[in-house]
Design a protein around this motif. Structure first.
Motif, mmCIF file in Angstrom:
data_model
loop_
_atom_site.group_PDB
_atom_site.id
_atom_site.type_symbol
_atom_site.label_atom_id
_atom_site.label_comp_id
_atom_site.label_asym_id
_atom_site.label_seq_id
_atom_site.Cartn_x
_atom_site.Cartn_y
_atom_site.Cartn_z
ATOM 1 N N UNK A 98 0.835 -1.206 0.000
ATOM 2 C CA UNK A 98 0.000 0.000 0.000
ATOM 3 C C UNK A 98 0.871 1.258 0.000
ATOM 4 N N UNK A 99 1.886 1.257 0.871
ATOM 5 C CA UNK A 99 2.786 2.422 0.947
ATOM 6 C C UNK A 99 3.602 2.520 -0.354
ATOM 7 N N UNK A 100 4.007 1.340 -0.885
ATOM 8 C CA UNK A 100 4.800 1.339 -2.120
ATOM 9 C C UNK A 100 3.998 1.968 -3.258
ATOM 10 N N UNK A 101 2.674 1.713 -3.248
ATOM 11 C CA UNK A 101 1.806 2.284 -4.277
ATOM 12 C C UNK A 101 1.827 3.813 -4.186
ATOM 13 N N UNK A 102 1.721 4.308 -2.960
ATOM 14 C CA UNK A 102 1.691 5.759 -2.755
ATOM 15 C C UNK A 102 3.024 6.413 -3.105
ATOM 16 N N UNK A 110 9.772 -3.898 -1.932
ATOM 17 C CA UNK A 110 8.970 -4.371 -0.800
ATOM 18 C C UNK A 110 9.565 -5.675 -0.272
ATOM 19 N N UNK A 111 9.883 -6.581 -1.204
ATOM 20 C CA UNK A 111 10.470 -7.866 -0.792
ATOM 21 C C UNK A 111 11.830 -7.668 -0.125
ATOM 22 N N UNK A 145 11.221 2.269 3.012
ATOM 23 C CA UNK A 145 10.738 1.831 1.697
ATOM 24 C C UNK A 145 11.182 2.731 0.546
ATOM 25 N N UNK A 146 11.165 4.044 0.767
ATOM 26 C CA UNK A 146 11.523 4.964 -0.332
ATOM 27 C C UNK A 146 13.009 5.284 -0.357
ATOM 28 N N UNK A 147 13.810 4.436 0.305
ATOM 29 C CA UNK A 147 15.263 4.600 0.337
ATOM 30 C C UNK A 147 15.629 6.029 0.749
ATOM 31 N N UNK B 90 -3.917 4.397 13.586
ATOM 32 C CA UNK B 90 -3.120 5.552 13.992
ATOM 33 C C UNK B 90 -2.218 6.025 12.842
ATOM 34 N N UNK B 91 -2.805 6.117 11.652
ATOM 35 C CA UNK B 91 -2.001 6.392 10.454
ATOM 36 C C UNK B 91 -2.156 7.809 9.909
ATOM 37 N N UNK B 92 -2.920 8.674 10.615
ATOM 38 C CA UNK B 92 -3.062 10.046 10.102
ATOM 39 C C UNK B 92 -1.703 10.709 9.939
ATOM 40 N N UNK B 93 -0.846 10.549 10.976
ATOM 41 C CA UNK B 93 0.468 11.201 10.932
ATOM 42 C C UNK B 93 1.287 10.683 9.737
ATOM 43 N N UNK B 94 1.137 9.388 9.422
ATOM 44 C CA UNK B 94 1.884 8.842 8.288
ATOM 45 C C UNK B 94 1.325 9.395 6.980
ATOM 46 N N UNK B 95 0.000 9.426 6.880
ATOM 47 C CA UNK B 95 -0.642 9.916 5.650
ATOM 48 C C UNK B 95 -0.227 11.348 5.358
#
Lengths: 298, 265
Positions: A98-102, A110-111, A145-147, B90-95
């Motif tokens: 999910x984070x990788x997508x963003x 990811x792996x 993740x984003x190095x 608790x992901x607001x801060x991450x977003x």
């Protein structure tokens, strides 16, 4: 400097939480940001990530103003604030995907991250079922993740067992070897002193000390540790001879160190007055004690 | 735009396994299936009904239940569920520390909630048309195939969707501000009950109260016609719908600044 703040302040209503902090975090360092709970560490970190707007002062990261270059700065930062932010209904790998997508990062990365934090075997397990240590490691994988060039970690070892703490410490040291900078907060000096190159100590929102680890040790006045048959008699004797006493305990006393000769003189004085000396040597306060002294002195 | 699409996709990825997402599919499926079973089992009662009235009777099971209580409650639930994913983790801060503009993150989340409502209403339209025609095939004595009201059904459900947007914006803001279930749901539920009472009693200013809009939309959907009705003329843009759209836009924009000012806890 990777991070440079000037006069950074923040208030919740009328209560000043951070008071004119000037941080200086050099490139390639592990900067230990220390202070007791409630000292203003997390608030400072949130300002560094532009989650909170400072009441006063400026923040420059990678030599750019944070307010006007928010996105290009955040692209180069990975962060973990307090508890890791993880979607419990998704698996560990899905959280990363999910984070990788963003962040538009490949699945291969990811792996790699799963492998780095040793979660490959648990990648398909729901993150809600992870242990605290696994969640923390997943949080670090998400941050990496984003190095990022700069990694900001807020109390990353909170609630971890000694093995977990060692793992995270080793991970940070590996990251710095790759030329990255780590800014890590903690309320325990012992946790960061083994890896930090630089230290900032904050208490009640004020910066109490900032410098390298060796500079911290230098401000640490050496003392003479004396173990005798009677600490009280020894202390009275030394006082009568106008020697200042730093601290008296049942089994030892501490006297501020001035010279090597002074150690010999004290030893002679004690022995000549019938007090048996079991041990006498020069020593520094341990850093933990120094940290407590610095934070208490406010 | 790229950030918006990425955030929107991420919203889908995060919620695809939650009740918030599946609710938008299950709700129309369950209600239209129930309507289908009810008409199918009691088909003898409807044999003498005019085709147009048959369609009205059939679709009113969905429209009636949605227009009165279900649409506002479902809207409240959707607004809660898309925000609750972040509160719980608790992901607001991450977003908000991602290298994506905060407007984009906020906007994508709101439009995802709108998208879930849209899916729900689109499915209602399609399933009503589908099950109506299926009834015509399975029970030829019911003259479903002698009349067509696909366009009118689409218009009515579109009107209902628009009428719910005021509630969506308000509840979206409530759910952003409050992490717990009770405050936004409780307030929303009370407001819905008040809205339904105001709209059913025909209070003159009910069109100004967002929680009355779905009910008001149902009441104002048919254009006044003279003489016997041979077809239905749907009036989409009535004053209650306009108010709903204005409230939606204003609260959506204001919501961003309220959230921004409150910063991230």
């Amino acid at each position: 400097m990777v991070i440079r703040t000037e006069g950074l302040s923040f208030s919740f209503g009328s209560q000043a939480v951070v008071k004119s902090i000037s941080l200086e975090v050099p490139e390639g360092s592990i900067y230990g940001f220390l202070g007791p709970n409630g000292a203003g560490k997390t608030t400072t970190i949130k300002m560094l990530l532009n989650l909170l707007n400072p009441s006063a002062g400026s923040i420059r990261i990678f030599d750019m103003d944070l307010q006007s270059n928010r996105i290009s700065i955040l692209k180069q930062i990975g962060s973990l604030i307090e508890q890791p932010a993880i979607y419990h209904h998704l698996t560990g790998k899905e959280n990363l995907l999910n984070r990788a997508m963003l962040l538009q990062v490949s699945e291969q990365r990811v792996d790699e991250m799963l492998n780095l934090v040793q979660l490959t075997a648990a990648a398909g397990k729901k993150a809600g079922n992870y242990s605290l240590g696994m969640k923390q490691r997943l949080g670090i994988a998400l941050a990496l993740l984003n190095d990022p060039k700069l990694l900001i970690l807020d109390e990353p070892t909170n609630g971890l067992d000694p093995n977990g703490i060692i793992e995270i410490r080793e991970l940070m040291m590996r990251i710095v070897k790759e030329g990255k900078t780590v800014f890590v907060s903690s309320h325990l000096l012992s946790e960061v002193e083994k890896m930090a190159t630089h230290v900032g100590i904050i208490n009640h929102g004020k910066m109490m000390f900032q410098g390298t680890i060796s500079e911290l040790q230098n401000i640490n006045q050496p003392q003479i540790y004396i173990e005798t048959s009677s600490s009280v008699d020894a202390a009275n004797l030394l006082k009568r001879h106008h020697i200042a006493i730093g601290e008296i305990e049942e089994d030892h006393l501490l006297v501020p160190f001035t010279s090597k000769q002074q150690i010999g003189d004290i030893n002679n004085l004690l022995v000549q007055n019938g007090i048996t000396v079991f041990g006498i040597n020069k020593q520094h306060k341990d850093l933990e004690k120094l940290f407590l002294d610095i934070t208490k002195s406010n | 735009m790229k950030g918006f699409i990425l955030s929107f996709r991420s919203e889908f990825y995060k919620t695809r396994k939650t009740l918030g997402f599946w609710g938008s599919i299950i709700l129309p499926l369950a209600i239209t299936l129930l309507a289908f079973v009810a008409i199918y089992n009691k088909s003898d009662k409807f044999v003498n009904m005019q085709p147009m009235m048959l369609w009205v009777q059939f679709s009113m099971i969905s429209l009636g239940s949605m227009g009165t209580l279900l649409l506002p409650i479902y809207t409240i639930f959707v607004a809660y569920s898309v925000n609750n994913v972040e509160h719980k983790a608790d992901t607001w801060k991450t977003l908000f520390s991602l290298p994506i503009s905060r407007w984009t993150v906020y906007g994508a989340k709101y439009f995802y909630a709108f998208f879930l409502l849209f899916i729900c209403m689109a499915l209602f339209t399609l399933l009503n048309i589908g099950f109506g025609n299926l009834l015509g095939v399975l029970k030829p004595e019911l003259k479903f195939n002698e009349y067509h009201m696909e366009k009118e059904l689409a218009q009515v459900f579109f009107k209902l969707l628009l009428s719910a947007l005021g509630i969506l914006s308000i509840q979206f803001l409530f759910s952003l501000l409050w992490a717990d279930f009770l405050k936004p749901m409780g307030l929303g539920f009370v407001a819905t009950v008040v809205g339904v009472i105001l709209a059913t009693n025909g209070w003159v200013y009910a069109y100004l109260f967002p929680y009355s809009h779905p009910m008001a939309a149902m009441k104002s959907m048919i254009k006044e016609q003279h003489g016997p009705a041979s077809h239905l003329d749907i009036d989409i843009f009535t004053k209650d719908v306009y108010v709903s759209l204005i409230v939606a836009a204003v609260v959506f924009v204001a919501g961003y600044f309220i959230v921004r000012k409150r910063s991230i806890k």
